[in-house]
Design a protein around this motif. Structure first.
Motif, PDB file in Angstrom:
ATOM      1  N   ARG A  83       0.875  -1.115  -0.215  1.00 31.86           N
ATOM      2  CA  ARG A  83      -0.117   0.115   0.092  1.00 31.86           C
ATOM      3  C   ARG A  83       0.824   1.130  -0.129  1.00 31.86           C
ATOM      4  NH1 ARG A  83      -4.931   1.322   3.399  1.00 31.86           N
ATOM      5  NH2 ARG A  83      -5.990   3.039   1.920  1.00 31.86           N
ATOM      6  N   GLU A  84       1.096   1.766  -1.058  1.00 32.01           N
ATOM      7  CA  GLU A  84       2.106   2.880  -1.204  1.00 32.01           C
ATOM      8  C   GLU A  84       1.444   4.157  -1.354  1.00 32.01           C
ATOM      9  OE1 GLU A  84       5.648   2.882  -1.256  1.00 32.01           O
ATOM     10  OE2 GLU A  84       5.132   0.753  -0.660  1.00 32.01           O
ATOM     11  N   LYS A  85      -0.064   4.190  -1.885  1.00 26.31           N
ATOM     12  CA  LYS A  85      -0.730   5.060  -2.218  1.00 26.31           C
ATOM     13  C   LYS A  85      -2.219   4.882  -1.356  1.00 26.31           C
ATOM     14  CE  LYS A  85       1.237   7.230  -6.076  1.00 26.31           C
ATOM     15  NZ  LYS A  85       0.959   7.800  -7.422  1.00 26.31           N
ATOM     16  N   LYS A  86      -2.756   5.848  -0.936  1.00 26.56           N
ATOM     17  CA  LYS A  86      -4.022   5.497  -0.014  1.00 26.56           C
ATOM     18  C   LYS A  86      -5.005   4.603  -1.080  1.00 26.56           C
ATOM     19  CE  LYS A  86      -7.177   8.115   2.996  1.00 26.56           C
ATOM     20  NZ  LYS A  86      -7.376   9.202   3.528  1.00 26.56           N
ATOM     21  N   GLU A  87      -5.090   5.299  -2.290  1.00 27.27           N
ATOM     22  CA  GLU A  87      -6.160   4.516  -3.010  1.00 27.27           C
ATOM     23  C   GLU A  87      -5.812   3.251  -3.429  1.00 27.27           C
ATOM     24  OE1 GLU A  87      -4.467   7.238  -3.661  1.00 27.27           O
ATOM     25  OE2 GLU A  87      -3.714   7.362  -5.953  1.00 27.27           O
ATOM     26  N   ARG A  88      -4.682   2.650  -3.409  1.00 25.94           N
ATOM     27  CA  ARG A  88      -4.278   1.385  -3.953  1.00 25.94           C
ATOM     28  C   ARG A  88      -3.693   0.311  -2.917  1.00 25.94           C
ATOM     29  NH1 ARG A  88      -3.298   0.711  -9.741  1.00 25.94           N
ATOM     30  NH2 ARG A  88      -3.398   3.154  -9.880  1.00 25.94           N
ATOM     31  N   PHE A  89      -4.355  -0.735  -3.203  1.00 26.72           N
ATOM     32  CA  PHE A  89      -3.732  -1.871  -2.371  1.00 26.72           C
ATOM     33  C   PHE A  89      -3.800  -3.173  -2.980  1.00 26.72           C
ATOM     34  CE2 PHE A  89      -3.113  -3.706   1.648  1.00 26.72           C
ATOM     35  CZ  PHE A  89      -4.005  -4.359   2.278  1.00 26.72           C
ATOM     36  N   SER A  90      -2.454  -3.444  -3.195  1.00 25.17           N
ATOM     37  CA  SER A  90      -2.038  -4.743  -4.045  1.00 25.17           C
ATOM     38  C   SER A  90      -2.037  -5.952  -3.118  1.00 25.17           C
ATOM     39  CB  SER A  90      -0.951  -4.238  -4.746  1.00 25.17           C
ATOM     40  OG  SER A  90      -0.972  -3.151  -5.580  1.00 25.17           O
ATOM     41  N   LEU A  91      -2.563  -7.030  -3.850  1.00 24.21           N
ATOM     42  CA  LEU A  91      -2.120  -8.379  -3.344  1.00 24.21           C
ATOM     43  C   LEU A  91      -1.091  -9.267  -4.211  1.00 24.21           C
ATOM     44  CD1 LEU A  91      -3.186 -10.562  -0.922  1.00 24.21           C
ATOM     45  CD2 LEU A  91      -4.639 -11.266  -2.792  1.00 24.21           C
ATOM     46  N   ILE A  92      -0.039  -9.609  -3.450  1.00 25.76           N
ATOM     47  CA  ILE A  92       0.847 -10.356  -4.183  1.00 25.76           C
ATOM     48  C   ILE A  92       0.964 -11.921  -3.991  1.00 25.76           C
ATOM     49  CG2 ILE A  92       3.440 -10.317  -4.640  1.00 25.76           C
ATOM     50  CD1 ILE A  92       3.130  -7.070  -3.497  1.00 25.76           C
ATOM     51  N   LEU A  93       1.166 -12.548  -4.843  1.00 30.49           N
ATOM     52  CA  LEU A  93       1.275 -14.101  -4.688  1.00 30.49           C
ATOM     53  C   LEU A  93       2.666 -14.188  -5.120  1.00 30.49           C
ATOM     54  CD1 LEU A  93      -1.853 -13.588  -5.147  1.00 30.49           C
ATOM     55  CD2 LEU A  93      -1.970 -16.181  -5.782  1.00 30.49           C
ATOM     56  N   GLU A  94       3.661 -14.492  -4.196  1.00 31.52           N
ATOM     57  CA  GLU A  94       4.946 -14.594  -4.541  1.00 31.52           C
ATOM     58  C   GLU A  94       5.490 -15.749  -5.422  1.00 31.52           C
ATOM     59  OE1 GLU A  94       7.246 -12.275  -3.768  1.00 31.52           O
ATOM     60  OE2 GLU A  94       6.309 -11.300  -2.347  1.00 31.52           O
ATOM     61  N   SER A  95       4.678 -16.726  -5.159  1.00 29.43           N
ATOM     62  CA  SER A  95       4.953 -17.955  -6.262  1.00 29.43           C
ATOM     63  C   SER A  95       3.603 -18.699  -6.165  1.00 29.43           C
ATOM     64  CB  SER A  95       6.023 -18.859  -5.486  1.00 29.43           C
ATOM     65  OG  SER A  95       6.268 -19.900  -6.160  1.00 29.43           O
ATOM     66  N   ALA A  96       2.865 -18.562  -7.103  1.00 26.50           N
ATOM     67  CA  ALA A  96       1.398 -19.173  -7.205  1.00 26.50           C
ATOM     68  C   ALA A  96       1.444 -20.786  -7.089  1.00 26.50           C
ATOM     69  CB  ALA A  96       0.722 -18.460  -8.411  1.00 26.50           C
ATOM     70  N   SER A  97       0.403 -21.083  -6.416  1.00 25.24           N
ATOM     71  CA  SER A  97       0.237 -22.412  -6.021  1.00 25.24           C
ATOM     72  C   SER A  97      -1.128 -22.616  -6.606  1.00 25.24           C
ATOM     73  CB  SER A  97       0.646 -22.851  -4.875  1.00 25.24           C
ATOM     74  OG  SER A  97      -0.140 -22.418  -3.942  1.00 25.24           O
ATOM     75  N   THR A  98      -1.354 -24.043  -6.902  1.00 21.40           N
ATOM     76  CA  THR A  98      -2.726 -24.443  -7.351  1.00 21.40           C
ATOM     77  C   THR A  98      -4.086 -24.217  -6.251  1.00 21.40           C
ATOM     78  OG1 THR A  98      -2.229 -26.658  -6.836  1.00 21.40           O
ATOM     79  CG2 THR A  98      -1.999 -26.025  -9.024  1.00 21.40           C
ATOM     80  N   ASN A  99      -3.403 -24.421  -5.040  1.00 24.98           N
ATOM     81  CA  ASN A  99      -4.226 -24.221  -3.925  1.00 24.98           C
ATOM     82  C   ASN A  99      -4.607 -22.657  -3.613  1.00 24.98           C
ATOM     83  OD1 ASN A  99      -2.221 -22.937  -2.413  1.00 24.98           O
ATOM     84  ND2 ASN A  99      -2.225 -24.882  -1.033  1.00 24.98           N
ATOM     85  N   GLN A 100      -4.258 -21.879  -4.320  1.00 24.32           N
ATOM     86  CA  GLN A 100      -4.383 -20.376  -4.425  1.00 24.32           C
ATOM     87  C   GLN A 100      -5.437 -20.034  -5.462  1.00 24.32           C
ATOM     88  OE1 GLN A 100      -0.539 -18.750  -4.350  1.00 24.32           O
ATOM     89  NE2 GLN A 100      -0.997 -17.714  -2.364  1.00 24.32           N
ATOM     90  N   THR A 101      -6.012 -20.988  -6.238  1.00 17.82           N
ATOM     91  CA  THR A 101      -6.995 -21.014  -7.361  1.00 17.82           C
ATOM     92  C   THR A 101      -8.366 -20.377  -6.324  1.00 17.82           C
ATOM     93  OG1 THR A 101      -6.198 -22.280  -8.758  1.00 17.82           O
ATOM     94  CG2 THR A 101      -8.652 -22.079  -8.882  1.00 17.82           C
ATOM     95  N   SER A 102      -8.670 -19.188  -6.710  1.00 16.57           N
ATOM     96  CA  SER A 102     -10.001 -18.762  -5.774  1.00 16.57           C
ATOM     97  C   SER A 102     -10.250 -17.473  -6.330  1.00 16.57           C
ATOM     98  CB  SER A 102      -9.577 -18.535  -4.397  1.00 16.57           C
ATOM     99  OG  SER A 102     -10.703 -18.206  -3.626  1.00 16.57           O
ATOM    100  N   MET A 103     -11.469 -17.149  -5.717  1.00 15.87           N
ATOM    101  CA  MET A 103     -11.962 -15.684  -6.048  1.00 15.87           C
ATOM    102  C   MET A 103     -11.539 -14.832  -4.986  1.00 15.87           C
ATOM    103  SD  MET A 103     -14.038 -13.566  -7.615  1.00 15.87           S
ATOM    104  CE  MET A 103     -15.258 -14.078  -8.524  1.00 15.87           C
ATOM    105  N   TYR A 104     -10.961 -13.527  -5.579  1.00 22.78           N
ATOM    106  CA  TYR A 104     -10.232 -12.494  -4.622  1.00 22.78           C
ATOM    107  C   TYR A 104     -10.951 -11.281  -4.611  1.00 22.78           C
ATOM    108  CZ  TYR A 104      -6.390 -15.779  -3.952  1.00 22.78           C
ATOM    109  OH  TYR A 104      -5.676 -16.921  -4.016  1.00 22.78           O
ATOM    110  N   LEU A 105     -11.383 -10.956  -3.382  1.00 25.02           N
ATOM    111  CA  LEU A 105     -12.329  -9.719  -3.156  1.00 25.02           C
ATOM    112  C   LEU A 105     -11.615  -8.577  -2.514  1.00 25.02           C
ATOM    113  CD1 LEU A 105     -15.713 -11.413  -2.382  1.00 25.02           C
ATOM    114  CD2 LEU A 105     -15.092 -10.250  -4.395  1.00 25.02           C
ATOM    115  N   CYS A 106     -11.598  -7.392  -3.059  1.00 19.68           N
ATOM    116  CA  CYS A 106     -11.173  -6.360  -2.449  1.00 19.68           C
ATOM    117  C   CYS A 106     -12.300  -5.391  -1.877  1.00 19.68           C
ATOM    118  CB  CYS A 106     -10.334  -5.515  -3.187  1.00 19.68           C
ATOM    119  SG  CYS A 106      -9.473  -3.950  -2.584  1.00 19.68           S
ATOM    120  N   ALA A 107     -11.843  -4.858  -0.567  1.00 19.10           N
ATOM    121  CA  ALA A 107     -12.825  -4.074  -0.001  1.00 19.10           C
ATOM    122  C   ALA A 107     -12.286  -2.818   0.776  1.00 19.10           C
ATOM    123  CB  ALA A 107     -13.890  -4.838   0.825  1.00 19.10           C
ATOM    124  N   THR A 108     -13.083  -1.886   0.920  1.00 17.17           N
ATOM    125  CA  THR A 108     -12.650  -0.858   1.704  1.00 17.17           C
ATOM    126  C   THR A 108     -13.813  -0.619   2.754  1.00 17.17           C
ATOM    127  OG1 THR A 108     -14.103   0.949   0.761  1.00 17.17           O
ATOM    128  CG2 THR A 108     -12.054   0.566  -0.334  1.00 17.17           C
TER     129      THR A 108
END
Lengths: 113, 114
Positions: free
Chosen positions: A68-93
């Protein structure tokens, strides 16, 4: 009108790739969240942020990091994706000043093959 | 452990019938309480919320919910279901009535039949 946008609706990545999921809000909210949603498990909190450069682990942070470098932006990082990270990802404020309502983005459906 | 429980994974009702979706929480103080709906392929939308005051709250789309402190419950109701109400419904709680993230139940999927 309140807006939370996510960079992609659908994403397909290979195992081991580094994956960035971007979330942008236009409401000047300090609090932002990343959840993953899986059938039968509901929404589970991965990370959240109270302010720029602040981050807190949620219930399932393993395998993820955030930025979170700026107030309006929030990033999610998967450093090394794996199959168990297959999913729906939801951002919220979260509006903590008036309504205490969480506003959700449309979600990113990530498939890791 | 503190939690939010939605006992019904899937409910099927006939169009025009009444509906009640159950939600129980296990936090000591009175939390902030919410119901969200997620239609197929859509994001989550707030239906209603309870912070304090009148324990019967009205929301959008004709939904209402009643907070019962003695039962630690916040059940969602609608007197007459429409086919467009078919969706997944999530109960959520802010445990400390403060600046903490929502805790969600696992959801109840509602199917509506003719």
């Amino acid at each position: 009108d309140v807006k939370v946008t996510q960079s992609s609706r659908y994403l397909v990545k290979r195992t081991g790739e580094k994956v960035f999921l971007e979330c942008v809000q236009d409401m000047d909210h300090e609090n932002m969240f990343w959840y993953r949603q899986d059938p039968g498990l509901g929404l589970r909190l991965i990370y959240f942020s109270y302010d720029v450069k602040m981050k807190e682990k949620g219930d399932i942070p393993e395998g993820y990091s955030v930025s979170r470098e700026k107030k309006e932006r929030f990033s999610l990082i998967l450093e090394s994706a794996s199959t168990n990270q297959t999913s729906m990802y939801l951002c919220a404020t979260l509006d903590t000043t008036l309504t205490y309502e969480q506003y959700f983005g449309p979600g990113t459906r990530l498939t890791v093959t | 452990a503190q939690s939010v429980t939605q006992p019904d994974i899937h409910i099927t009702v006939s169009e025009g019938a009444s509906l009640e979706l159950r939600c129980n929480y296990s936090y000591g103080a009175t939390p902030y309480l919410f119901w969200y709906v997620q239609s197929p392929g859509q994001g989550l939308q707030l239906l209603l919320k309870y912070f304090s005051g009148d324990t019967l709250v009205q929301g959008i789309k004709g939904f209402e919910a009643e907070f019962k402190r003695s039962q630690s419950s916040f059940n969602l109701r609608k007197p007459s279901v429409h086919w467009s109400d078919a969706a997944e419904y999530f109960c959520a709680v802010v445990p400390d009535s403060g600046n903490t993230p929502l805790v969600f139940g696992k959801g109840t999927r509602l199917s509506v039949i003719a």
